[in-house]
Design a protein around this motif. Sequence first.
Motif, PDB file in Angstrom:
ATOM      1  N   GLY A  40       1.115  -1.552  -0.247  1.00  0.00           N
ATOM      2  CA  GLY A  40      -0.376  -0.012   0.100  1.00  0.00           C
ATOM      3  C   GLY A  40       1.003   1.601   0.077  1.00  0.00           C
ATOM      4  O   GLY A  40       0.703   2.168  -0.624  1.00  0.00           O
ATOM      5  N   ASN A  41       1.792   1.562   1.089  1.00  0.00           N
ATOM      6  CA  ASN A  41       2.759   2.852   0.440  1.00  0.00           C
ATOM      7  C   ASN A  41       3.235   2.834  -0.840  1.00  0.00           C
ATOM      8  O   ASN A  41       4.028   3.882  -0.848  1.00  0.00           O
ATOM      9  N   VAL A  42       3.880   1.494  -1.431  1.00  0.00           N
ATOM     10  CA  VAL A  42       4.158   1.772  -2.766  1.00  0.00           C
ATOM     11  C   VAL A  42       2.996   2.767  -3.217  1.00  0.00           C
ATOM     12  O   VAL A  42       3.562   2.715  -4.876  1.00  0.00           O
ATOM     13  N   VAL A  43       1.540   2.179  -3.280  1.00  0.00           N
ATOM     14  CA  VAL A  43       1.327   3.165  -4.176  1.00  0.00           C
ATOM     15  C   VAL A  43       1.509   4.095  -4.137  1.00  0.00           C
ATOM     16  O   VAL A  43       0.888   4.985  -5.475  1.00  0.00           O
ATOM     17  N   PHE A  44       1.565   5.272  -2.812  1.00  0.00           N
ATOM     18  CA  PHE A  44       1.505   6.134  -2.803  1.00  0.00           C
ATOM     19  C   PHE A  44       3.078   7.038  -2.690  1.00  0.00           C
ATOM     20  O   PHE A  44       3.071   8.225  -2.995  1.00  0.00           O
ATOM     21  N   PHE A  48       9.321   3.635  -2.393  1.00  0.00           N
ATOM     22  CA  PHE A  48       9.345   2.939  -1.088  1.00  0.00           C
ATOM     23  C   PHE A  48      10.247   2.164  -0.195  1.00  0.00           C
ATOM     24  O   PHE A  48      10.695   2.149   0.355  1.00  0.00           O
ATOM     25  N   LEU A  49      10.125   1.335  -1.655  1.00  0.00           N
ATOM     26  CA  LEU A  49      10.516  -0.642  -0.999  1.00  0.00           C
ATOM     27  C   LEU A  49      12.191   0.211  -1.333  1.00  0.00           C
ATOM     28  O   LEU A  49      12.972  -0.944  -1.420  1.00  0.00           O
ATOM     29  N   ALA A  50      12.828   1.045  -2.148  1.00  0.00           N
ATOM     30  CA  ALA A  50      13.655   1.184  -2.683  1.00  0.00           C
ATOM     31  C   ALA A  50      14.891   0.793  -1.270  1.00  0.00           C
ATOM     32  O   ALA A  50      14.956   1.750  -0.421  1.00  0.00           O
ATOM     33  N   VAL A  51      16.359   0.419  -1.792  1.00  0.00           N
ATOM     34  CA  VAL A  51      17.125   0.815  -0.420  1.00  0.00           C
ATOM     35  C   VAL A  51      18.428   1.440  -1.278  1.00  0.00           C
ATOM     36  O   VAL A  51      18.890   0.402  -1.535  1.00  0.00           O
ATOM     37  N   ARG A  52      18.908   1.870  -0.695  1.00  0.00           N
ATOM     38  CA  ARG A  52      20.696   2.944  -1.538  1.00  0.00           C
ATOM     39  C   ARG A  52      21.383   2.408  -0.873  1.00  0.00           C
ATOM     40  O   ARG A  52      21.307   2.628   0.899  1.00  0.00           O
TER      41      ARG A  52
END
Length: 371
Positions: A40-44, A48-52
């Motif tokens: 749900g966070n990815v939709v907005f 959101f799931l990106a890690v750098r």
Amino acid sequence: MTAPDDTGAGGRPVRAPAARRLIEHRLFWPAAVLAALLVGNVVFTHDFLAVRVQNGHLYGSLIDILQFGAPLILVSLGMTLVIATRGIDLSVGSTVAIAGALACEHIATAKDPGGLSTVLPAIAVAVGVAAGIGLLNGFLVARLGVQPIVATLVLMVAGRGVAQLITDGQIISVSSSAYKMIGGGYWLTLPFAVLLAAALVAVTSLVTRRTALGLLIESVGGNPVASRLVGIRAVGLLVMVYVVSAVCAAVAGLMISSNVSSADGNNAGLWIELDAILAVVIGGTALTGGRFSLGGTVLGALIIQTLSTTIYTLGVPPETTLVFKALVVIVVCLVQSPAFRARLSRRRRTAAPDPAPAAGDLTARQQEVHP
């Protein structure tokens, strides 16, 4: 071991389908809710799931959830063992504040605030005092027979006052890179708080699942009378779980205060005891005691932290944050409740219309009525 779903020909048990066994697993619904929150966070927020990787450290929303959720995981870890014995520990929030206040007070008044010779004794004092708080809780519950909610409620109120006495009602700020490492430092590209929480969870799981200790705790919580009749000494176990709970809260307090380089006796760990209880319940451990799930507790704590992050990400007004959080937690508890799902399934079957009879069946019924 999975119970057979039905009995086939010859009385042989027929195993339930793999999908059904997966759904009935105690960790399925907490994991599914956590995954739904992340999706749900990815939709907005698409990244959101990106890690750098930046300056040799991992950054991203997932890393933030783990780092800021580490204190709650530790508090929930100790709370799980207490609840497994049919108890409750409402004093963990005050213990968080006391531990942070003691450590920061010791460091702030030392000649060498950044040295290990200052930080290590500060940590030892904080953890030692917390162990004493847990020992007092266990003594009141196990020896004097005081109800756990009453005994820990007293220390919940008094402990918050003690924390403010230590800080003299002020926010104590410290400048120590060694102390900062506990809650805000990095090691092996990951936040040190995450590694510390993972290590404590692993040790607790190893001790409770690879030895008889976990079975003894479940026995005392599941049936105190039967456990006493078979010779289990419940007093020592009860005292031990309250000490472990307080020590876990102390480490969480060190994480929180070191992350912000200050100690606030009034707000540090405020209401964290309620979040910890919710995390334990969401993870599948019943408040009536008995069987407990450390893995479920970790998932429950991550759900609560992810929910808090989601609220801030979506820009939910501060005055409705707690209401939104409560509604989501209620939905999560209902979804993973077997009784609720069974009742909902029965209503669906009742509401479904009966299939229309075939033409041949209708003719046969008419012949029976009018031979």
